[in-house]
Write a protein that holds these residues in place. Sequence first.
Motif, PDB file in Angstrom:
ATOM      1  N   PRO A   1       0.832  -1.197   0.000  1.00 52.49           N
ATOM      2  CA  PRO A   1       0.000   0.000   0.000  1.00 52.49           C
ATOM      3  C   PRO A   1       0.876   1.260   0.000  1.00 52.49           C
ATOM      4  CG  PRO A   1      -0.499  -1.413   1.893  1.00 52.49           C
ATOM      5  CD  PRO A   1       0.710  -1.961   1.220  1.00 52.49           C
ATOM      6  N   LYS A   2       0.331   2.339  -0.501  1.00 52.73           N
ATOM      7  CA  LYS A   2       1.072   3.596  -0.466  1.00 52.73           C
ATOM      8  C   LYS A   2       1.468   3.915   0.965  1.00 52.73           C
ATOM      9  CE  LYS A   2       0.044   6.606  -4.251  1.00 52.73           C
ATOM     10  NZ  LYS A   2      -0.596   7.802  -4.713  1.00 52.73           N
ATOM     11  N   HIS A   3       2.725   4.288   1.126  1.00 51.83           N
ATOM     12  CA  HIS A   3       3.250   4.706   2.430  1.00 51.83           C
ATOM     13  C   HIS A   3       3.046   3.650   3.510  1.00 51.83           C
ATOM     14  CE1 HIS A   3       3.573   8.546   0.469  1.00 51.83           C
ATOM     15  NE2 HIS A   3       2.278   8.578   0.267  1.00 51.83           N
ATOM     16  N   GLY A   4       3.360   2.407   3.186  1.00 50.94           N
ATOM     17  CA  GLY A   4       3.181   1.360   4.175  1.00 50.94           C
ATOM     18  C   GLY A   4       4.169   0.233   4.012  1.00 50.94           C
ATOM     19  N   THR A   5       3.922  -0.807   4.757  1.00 55.92           N
ATOM     20  CA  THR A   5       4.734  -2.006   4.646  1.00 55.92           C
ATOM     21  C   THR A   5       3.940  -3.074   3.904  1.00 55.92           C
ATOM     22  OG1 THR A   5       3.985  -2.785   6.813  1.00 55.92           O
ATOM     23  CG2 THR A   5       6.018  -1.501   6.768  1.00 55.92           C
ATOM     24  N   VAL A   6       4.635  -4.115   3.529  1.00 52.12           N
ATOM     25  CA  VAL A   6       4.047  -5.165   2.711  1.00 52.12           C
ATOM     26  C   VAL A   6       2.842  -5.807   3.396  1.00 52.12           C
ATOM     27  CG1 VAL A   6       5.566  -6.974   3.578  1.00 52.12           C
ATOM     28  CG2 VAL A   6       4.561  -7.199   1.326  1.00 52.12           C
ATOM     29  N   GLU A   7       1.871  -6.165   2.589  1.00 51.14           N
ATOM     30  CA  GLU A   7       0.733  -6.955   3.048  1.00 51.14           C
ATOM     31  C   GLU A   7       0.741  -8.246   2.252  1.00 51.14           C
ATOM     32  OE1 GLU A   7      -2.949  -4.847   2.798  1.00 51.14           O
ATOM     33  OE2 GLU A   7      -2.213  -3.177   3.996  1.00 51.14           O
ATOM     34  N   VAL A   8       0.501  -9.342   2.933  1.00 56.21           N
ATOM     35  CA  VAL A   8       0.457 -10.646   2.292  1.00 56.21           C
ATOM     36  C   VAL A   8      -0.984 -10.926   1.881  1.00 56.21           C
ATOM     37  CG1 VAL A   8       0.926 -13.097   2.557  1.00 56.21           C
ATOM     38  CG2 VAL A   8       2.402 -11.421   3.692  1.00 56.21           C
ATOM     39  N   LEU A   9      -1.200 -11.103   0.592  1.00 53.82           N
ATOM     40  CA  LEU A   9      -2.536 -11.368   0.077  1.00 53.82           C
ATOM     41  C   LEU A   9      -2.934 -12.825   0.271  1.00 53.82           C
ATOM     42  CD1 LEU A   9      -2.242  -9.407  -3.285  1.00 53.82           C
ATOM     43  CD2 LEU A   9      -3.367  -8.657  -1.166  1.00 53.82           C
ATOM     44  N   ASP A  10      -1.936 -13.700   0.238  1.00 49.56           N
ATOM     45  CA  ASP A  10      -2.188 -15.133   0.389  1.00 49.56           C
ATOM     46  C   ASP A  10      -1.069 -15.716   1.245  1.00 49.56           C
ATOM     47  OD1 ASP A  10      -2.805 -17.797   0.197  1.00 49.56           O
ATOM     48  OD2 ASP A  10      -2.707 -17.884  -1.987  1.00 49.56           O
ATOM     49  N   GLU A  11      -1.341 -15.921   2.512  1.00 54.58           N
ATOM     50  CA  GLU A  11      -0.335 -16.401   3.456  1.00 54.58           C
ATOM     51  C   GLU A  11       0.089 -17.841   3.166  1.00 54.58           C
ATOM     52  OE1 GLU A  11      -0.703 -17.172   8.028  1.00 54.58           O
ATOM     53  OE2 GLU A  11      -0.530 -15.011   7.676  1.00 54.58           O
ATOM     54  N   HIS A  12      -0.766 -18.598   2.494  1.00 55.73           N
ATOM     55  CA  HIS A  12      -0.491 -19.993   2.149  1.00 55.73           C
ATOM     56  C   HIS A  12      -0.637 -20.189   0.637  1.00 55.73           C
ATOM     57  CE1 HIS A  12      -0.551 -21.268   6.370  1.00 55.73           C
ATOM     58  NE2 HIS A  12      -1.561 -20.436   6.504  1.00 55.73           N
ATOM     59  N   PRO A  13       0.263 -19.614  -0.164  1.00 51.93           N
ATOM     60  CA  PRO A  13       0.131 -19.737  -1.615  1.00 51.93           C
ATOM     61  C   PRO A  13       0.369 -21.168  -2.084  1.00 51.93           C
ATOM     62  CG  PRO A  13       2.212 -18.727  -1.069  1.00 51.93           C
ATOM     63  CD  PRO A  13       1.447 -18.869   0.214  1.00 51.93           C
ATOM     64  N   GLY A  14      -0.203 -21.476  -3.230  1.00 48.24           N
ATOM     65  CA  GLY A  14      -0.070 -22.812  -3.799  1.00 48.24           C
ATOM     66  C   GLY A  14       1.255 -23.004  -4.517  1.00 48.24           C
ATOM     67  N   ASP A  15       1.418 -24.181  -5.048  1.00 49.13           N
ATOM     68  CA  ASP A  15       2.652 -24.551  -5.735  1.00 49.13           C
ATOM     69  C   ASP A  15       2.948 -23.657  -6.937  1.00 49.13           C
ATOM     70  OD1 ASP A  15       3.232 -26.563  -3.937  1.00 49.13           O
ATOM     71  OD2 ASP A  15       2.260 -28.121  -5.135  1.00 49.13           O
ATOM     72  N   ALA A  16       1.921 -23.138  -7.567  1.00 48.02           N
ATOM     73  CA  ALA A  16       2.115 -22.292  -8.742  1.00 48.02           C
ATOM     74  C   ALA A  16       2.861 -21.003  -8.398  1.00 48.02           C
ATOM     75  CB  ALA A  16       0.767 -21.952  -9.384  1.00 48.02           C
ATOM     76  N   GLU A  17       2.765 -20.562  -7.158  1.00 46.70           N
ATOM     77  CA  GLU A  17       3.418 -19.323  -6.728  1.00 46.70           C
ATOM     78  C   GLU A  17       4.739 -19.567  -5.997  1.00 46.70           C
ATOM     79  OE1 GLU A  17       2.528 -16.273  -7.472  1.00 46.70           O
ATOM     80  OE2 GLU A  17       0.698 -16.891  -8.478  1.00 46.70           O
ATOM     81  N   ARG A  18       5.088 -20.825  -5.782  1.00 43.01           N
ATOM     82  CA  ARG A  18       6.261 -21.165  -4.958  1.00 43.01           C
ATOM     83  C   ARG A  18       7.547 -20.493  -5.449  1.00 43.01           C
ATOM     84  NH1 ARG A  18       7.452 -24.970  -1.103  1.00 43.01           N
ATOM     85  NH2 ARG A  18       5.353 -25.812  -1.280  1.00 43.01           N
ATOM     86  N   ALA A  19       7.846 -20.593  -6.717  1.00 44.28           N
ATOM     87  CA  ALA A  19       9.086 -20.020  -7.256  1.00 44.28           C
ATOM     88  C   ALA A  19       9.105 -18.502  -7.094  1.00 44.28           C
ATOM     89  CB  ALA A  19       9.269 -20.405  -8.711  1.00 44.28           C
ATOM     90  N   ALA A  20       7.975 -17.849  -7.370  1.00 42.79           N
ATOM     91  CA  ALA A  20       7.906 -16.392  -7.245  1.00 42.79           C
ATOM     92  C   ALA A  20       8.078 -15.954  -5.794  1.00 42.79           C
ATOM     93  CB  ALA A  20       6.577 -15.883  -7.803  1.00 42.79           C
ATOM     94  N   VAL A  21       7.498 -16.701  -4.867  1.00 42.70           N
ATOM     95  CA  VAL A  21       7.635 -16.356  -3.450  1.00 42.70           C
ATOM     96  C   VAL A  21       9.087 -16.498  -3.011  1.00 42.70           C
ATOM     97  CG1 VAL A  21       7.047 -17.088  -1.103  1.00 42.70           C
ATOM     98  CG2 VAL A  21       5.246 -16.871  -2.835  1.00 42.70           C
ATOM     99  N   HIS A  22       9.751 -17.543  -3.441  1.00 41.33           N
ATOM    100  CA  HIS A  22      11.159 -17.721  -3.075  1.00 41.33           C
ATOM    101  C   HIS A  22      12.030 -16.608  -3.660  1.00 41.33           C
ATOM    102  CE1 HIS A  22      11.036 -21.332  -0.680  1.00 41.33           C
ATOM    103  NE2 HIS A  22      10.177 -21.845  -1.543  1.00 41.33           N
ATOM    104  N   GLU A  23      11.692 -16.125  -4.843  1.00 41.34           N
ATOM    105  CA  GLU A  23      12.407 -14.986  -5.408  1.00 41.34           C
ATOM    106  C   GLU A  23      12.141 -13.720  -4.591  1.00 41.34           C
ATOM    107  OE1 GLU A  23      14.709 -14.956  -8.157  1.00 41.34           O
ATOM    108  OE2 GLU A  23      14.597 -17.026  -7.456  1.00 41.34           O
ATOM    109  N   ALA A  24      10.920 -13.553  -4.127  1.00 38.74           N
ATOM    110  CA  ALA A  24      10.598 -12.397  -3.284  1.00 38.74           C
ATOM    111  C   ALA A  24      11.414 -12.425  -1.997  1.00 38.74           C
ATOM    112  CB  ALA A  24       9.099 -12.382  -2.963  1.00 38.74           C
TER     113      ALA A  24
END
Length: 64
Positions: free
Chosen positions: A27-50
């Motif tokens: 969000p503007k002027h804030g810290t990160v917010e997690v939209l999906d605390e338990h993402p699926g396998d499809a997001e695994r690589a992107a999360v590890h890059e983050a």
Amino acid sequence: MRIVVDRDLCQGHGECQAEAPHVFTLPKHGTVEVLDEHPGDAERAAVHEAVRYCPTGAISVTDD
């Protein structure tokens, strides 16, 4: 997989959102917010890059 964010370390650089926009938002002027605390396998690589590119090391992943 479960995402953990240390809000004391987060400085709002937005690298996580750039790497995994379906999982993180900054969000503007804030810290990160997690939209999906338990993402699926499809997001695994992107999360590890983050985690890898977070300049303050504020994001970590634990296995459930």
